[in-house]
Scaffold this motif. Structure first.
Motif, PDB file in Angstrom:
ATOM      1  N   ILE A  25       1.818  -9.383 -16.426  1.00  0.00           N
ATOM      2  CA  ILE A  25       3.216  -9.777 -16.273  1.00  0.00           C
ATOM      3  C   ILE A  25       3.278 -11.218 -15.762  1.00  0.00           C
ATOM      4  N   ARG A  50      16.539  -2.862 -20.403  1.00  0.00           N
ATOM      5  CA  ARG A  50      15.571  -2.440 -19.395  1.00  0.00           C
ATOM      6  C   ARG A  50      15.390  -0.936 -19.436  1.00  0.00           C
ATOM      7  N   LEU A  72       6.902   0.806  -9.817  1.00  0.00           N
ATOM      8  CA  LEU A  72       7.627   0.182 -10.917  1.00  0.00           C
ATOM      9  C   LEU A  72       9.065   0.682 -10.883  1.00  0.00           C
ATOM     10  N   ILE A  91      -1.189  -3.925 -17.746  1.00  0.00           N
ATOM     11  CA  ILE A  91      -0.161  -4.786 -18.310  1.00  0.00           C
ATOM     12  C   ILE A  91      -0.193  -6.089 -17.529  1.00  0.00           C
ATOM     13  N   ASP A 131      11.757  -1.067 -12.928  1.00  0.00           N
ATOM     14  CA  ASP A 131      12.222  -1.182 -14.309  1.00  0.00           C
ATOM     15  C   ASP A 131      11.273  -2.056 -15.100  1.00  0.00           C
ATOM     16  N   LEU A 132      11.344  -1.894 -16.420  1.00  0.00           N
ATOM     17  CA  LEU A 132      10.432  -2.583 -17.323  1.00  0.00           C
ATOM     18  C   LEU A 132      11.224  -3.060 -18.528  1.00  0.00           C
ATOM     19  N   SER A 133      10.994  -4.306 -18.952  1.00  0.00           N
ATOM     20  CA  SER A 133      11.641  -4.857 -20.135  1.00  0.00           C
ATOM     21  C   SER A 133      10.662  -5.819 -20.799  1.00  0.00           C
ATOM     22  N   THR A 135       8.991  -7.122 -15.392  1.00  0.00           N
ATOM     23  CA  THR A 135       9.169  -5.859 -14.694  1.00  0.00           C
ATOM     24  C   THR A 135       9.632  -6.124 -13.271  1.00  0.00           C
ATOM     25  N   GLN A 136      10.288  -5.144 -12.702  1.00  0.00           N
ATOM     26  CA  GLN A 136      10.669  -5.229 -11.291  1.00  0.00           C
ATOM     27  C   GLN A 136       9.798  -4.239 -10.538  1.00  0.00           C
ATOM     28  N   VAL A 137       9.104  -4.739  -9.523  1.00  0.00           N
ATOM     29  CA  VAL A 137       8.226  -3.877  -8.729  1.00  0.00           C
ATOM     30  C   VAL A 137       8.632  -3.937  -7.269  1.00  0.00           C
TER      31      VAL A 137
END
Length: 72
Positions: A6, A28, A48, A4, A50-52, A56-58
């Protein structure tokens, strides 16, 4: 699993406005999954959170400077 790409979003952070908390722009999906950030010359371990559709927040396992666009 595929990769993916980002992009970092430099829009102002949403959160608290004049009339209280503002809603998030995207729904999210919370998760806790191991992943890798792929750079031109390195692969960094991360998790990972969260994903939207907006990104994403990593959590990076090691401190690193990241470009505006990365591949997970």
């Amino acid at each position: 699993m595929g990769s993916i790409t980002i992009a970092r979003n430099d829009a102002p952070a949403q959160g608290y406005g004049e009339r209280g908390w503002l809603p998030r722009r995207h729904n999210r999906c919370s998760m806790f999954k191991p992943a890798h950030v792929v750079l031109e010359d390195a692969v960094l371990d991360c998790v990972l959170l969260d994903l939207s559709p907006g990104g994403t927040q990593v959590f990076l396992m090691a401190r690193a400077e990241l470009p505006d666009l990365v591949t997970l």
